[in-house]
Design an enzyme around this catalytic site. Structure first.
Site, PDB file in Angstrom:
ATOM      1  N   ASP A  21      10.192  36.392   9.505  1.00  0.00           N
ATOM      2  CA  ASP A  21      11.377  35.549   9.705  1.00  0.00           C
ATOM      3  C   ASP A  21      11.194  34.553  10.845  1.00  0.00           C
ATOM      4  O   ASP A  21      11.421  33.350  10.684  1.00  0.00           O
ATOM      5  CB  ASP A  21      12.607  36.419   9.983  1.00  0.00           C
ATOM      6  CG  ASP A  21      12.991  37.294   8.802  1.00  0.00           C
ATOM      7  OD1 ASP A  21      12.681  36.911   7.657  1.00  0.00           O
ATOM      8  OD2 ASP A  21      13.590  38.358   9.024  1.00  0.00           O
ATOM      9  N   ARG A 101      19.248  43.991  20.909  1.00  0.00           N
ATOM     10  CA  ARG A 101      19.574  42.597  20.602  1.00  0.00           C
ATOM     11  C   ARG A 101      20.297  41.849  21.726  1.00  0.00           C
ATOM     12  O   ARG A 101      19.928  40.712  22.049  1.00  0.00           O
ATOM     13  CB  ARG A 101      20.384  42.505  19.299  1.00  0.00           C
ATOM     14  CG  ARG A 101      19.587  42.857  18.055  1.00  0.00           C
ATOM     15  CD  ARG A 101      18.395  41.921  17.883  1.00  0.00           C
ATOM     16  NE  ARG A 101      17.654  42.168  16.661  1.00  0.00           N
ATOM     17  CZ  ARG A 101      16.476  42.743  16.573  1.00  0.00           C
ATOM     18  NH1 ARG A 101      15.886  43.176  17.685  1.00  0.00           N
ATOM     19  NH2 ARG A 101      15.865  42.906  15.426  1.00  0.00           N
ATOM     20  N   ASP A 130      22.746  41.450  13.292  1.00  0.00           N
ATOM     21  CA  ASP A 130      22.009  40.853  14.404  1.00  0.00           C
ATOM     22  C   ASP A 130      22.492  39.445  14.750  1.00  0.00           C
ATOM     23  O   ASP A 130      22.481  39.044  15.917  1.00  0.00           O
ATOM     24  CB  ASP A 130      20.508  40.825  14.102  1.00  0.00           C
ATOM     25  CG  ASP A 130      19.860  42.187  14.300  1.00  0.00           C
ATOM     26  OD1 ASP A 130      20.506  43.055  14.916  1.00  0.00           O
ATOM     27  OD2 ASP A 130      18.720  42.378  13.847  1.00  0.00           O
ATOM     28  N   SER A 180      10.724  45.242   5.994  1.00  0.00           N
ATOM     29  CA  SER A 180      11.097  44.536   7.218  1.00  0.00           C
ATOM     30  C   SER A 180      11.282  45.612   8.281  1.00  0.00           C
ATOM     31  O   SER A 180      12.124  46.505   8.137  1.00  0.00           O
ATOM     32  CB  SER A 180      12.396  43.755   7.012  1.00  0.00           C
ATOM     33  OG  SER A 180      12.806  43.168   8.229  1.00  0.00           O
TER      34      SER A 180
END
Length: 423
Positions: A21, A101, A130, A180
């Site tokens: 990504d 995060r 996220d 992922s």
């Protein structure tokens, strides 16, 4: 002229993991937004090859790469509070990614300000949580920074990203083609591929820490001080080392897989698979120790606080004042949460088999049924009568009313029969 043009190109600080990504984002930011990209990799214990990540970022086109070692900060300012709050979203997810995060976003904002960037960017999709964690944290810390999210803004799917990377010559790892992965000190999240099918059992190769072949039972002893683990199996060690030690020990006995249906903030139900041996073991031990030390009133109220704290962390509201308010209450309860808990692990199962604390409210001479008990059972009779008094009275009133209503119905039926006979 080329150098002059580049000097005036706006800068963007991209939170960069080195994965598919964010690697695709570098090229999109260059080509579509005409921006110079400064990549920022924040080390939260993901055990990556950070030199290779820097090499990859610059090979794709980043003008500068910044590495931030935030492991200590992550452990002490994010993971430790989560342990004290028994941080589990919906009673299952240990919040590993959710905790990292806001820290990554905060460090990216710091780099953006230092580098004179006008925007920050991230590789989040529009379907996950996220994006909220990055955006809310960024706006709370610096509302002047523009936020760019190419994957979300262009509604990109994973297959489109892979094809774009192939055309642009952006290298993709074999793992990225299958899943992922997000990894940090506190746990690992596995997404994508067949795992998105809620009825599909994740294969063993999807996991990194779990030993599926170990048939032997094992023990892990954890010592806590003021709600935070300070020693494992009798050895005192820094929190980072302790988490890694517990991760290895619990994972070796198959402990730590979390597979559940999760409610995302954006309203989607998703199948989530996590691998967090240390988090699962430490939180189980911590909760058990609390039950030994705190009063039932403290425990009852703290369960509500813990749930709200976990929701704030999960929902990207780390910067909300309520989270700090809850921390103050939680810290007050943890002053006495010191002691040792012994866990037994076997083929994925985990249970507490022993605990001790100088602050324990459990007193064997009161609880024992054996001779020598100091509990005067004769006192219980009056207590039981008072304890159930309102319940007893309520049932008596209900029965009385029901009996009266029954008699009234019988009288009405009798009267109706008599009237019918006269006719």
């Amino acid at each position: 002229m080329l150098g002059t043009k580049c000097a005036f190109m706006p800068k963007v600080a991209l939170a960069y993991s080195g994965g598919l990504d964010t690697s695709v984002c570098i090229r999109y930011l260059q080509k579509l937004h005409k921006m110079d990209v400064v990549t920022v990799t924040v080390d939260c214990g993901q055990d990556d090859d950070f030199k290779e990540i820097e090499r990859r970022a610059k090979a794709i086109g980043a003008i500068k790469h910044v590495y931030v070692d935030a492991r200590q900060e992550f452990a002490h300012d994010y993971v430790a509070p989560s342990i004290k709050a028994n941080g589990l979203y919906q009673g299952k997810y240990p919040l590993a990614t959710a905790l990292a995060r806001p820290l990554i976003a905060a460090k990216t904002v710091e780099v953006a300000e230092k580098e004179g960037a006008t925007a920050i960017a991230h590789g989040c999709t529009g379907k996950g949580n996220d994006q909220i964690r990055f955006d809310v944290t960024t706006r709370a810390l610096n509302p002047e920074l523009k936020i760019i999210a190419p994957i979300r803004d262009m509604n990109l799917t994973r297959d489109v990203e892979i094809e774009y990377a192939r055309k642009e010559g952006i290298p993709i790892s074999t793992e990225a083609k299958k899943y992922s992965i997000d990894l940090n000190l506190w746990g690992r999240a596995v997404e994508g591929g067949n795992i998105e099918d809620a009825d599909f059992e994740p294969p063993e190769d999807a996991f990194q820490f779990i030993d599926f072949k170990n048939d032997r039972a094992g023990y892990l002893e954890l010592e806590f001080e003021a709600g935070v683990p300070v020693a494992a199996d009798g050895k005192r060690m820094p929190l980072i080392d302790l988490i890694q030690y517990a991760n290895d020990r619990a994972g070796a006995h198959g402990v730590g897989i979390v597979d559940h249906i999760e409610d995302r903030v954006v309203g989607i139900k998703s199948r989530e698979v996590y691998e967090a041996p240390a988090a699962v073991a430490i939180i189980e031990a911590h909760r058990d120790l609390e039950k030994m030390i705190l009063t039932k009133h403290e425990l009852s109220f703290k369960r509500m606080v813990d749930e709200q704290w976990s929701w704030l962390a999960y929902a990207g509201l780390w910067q909300d004042p309520l989270r700090s308010d809850l921390d103050r209450f939680i810290d007050a309860t943890q002053a006495r949460v010191s002691g040792t808990v012994r866990l037994k692990m076997h083929r994925g199962s985990l249970r507490v088999v022993g605990r001790e604390s100088r602050y324990s409210l459990y007193k064997n001479d009161l609880a024992t049924y054996a001779a020598g008990s100091t509990f005067d059972q004769s006192l219980a009779k009056g207590f039981v009568e008072l304890w159930g008094l309102q319940s007893i009275i309520a049932n008596s009133v209900i029965d009385s009313q029901a009996s009266g209503a029954g008699k009234k119905q019988q009288q009405q039926k009798q009267q109706e029969k008599q009237k019918g006979g006269k006719k």
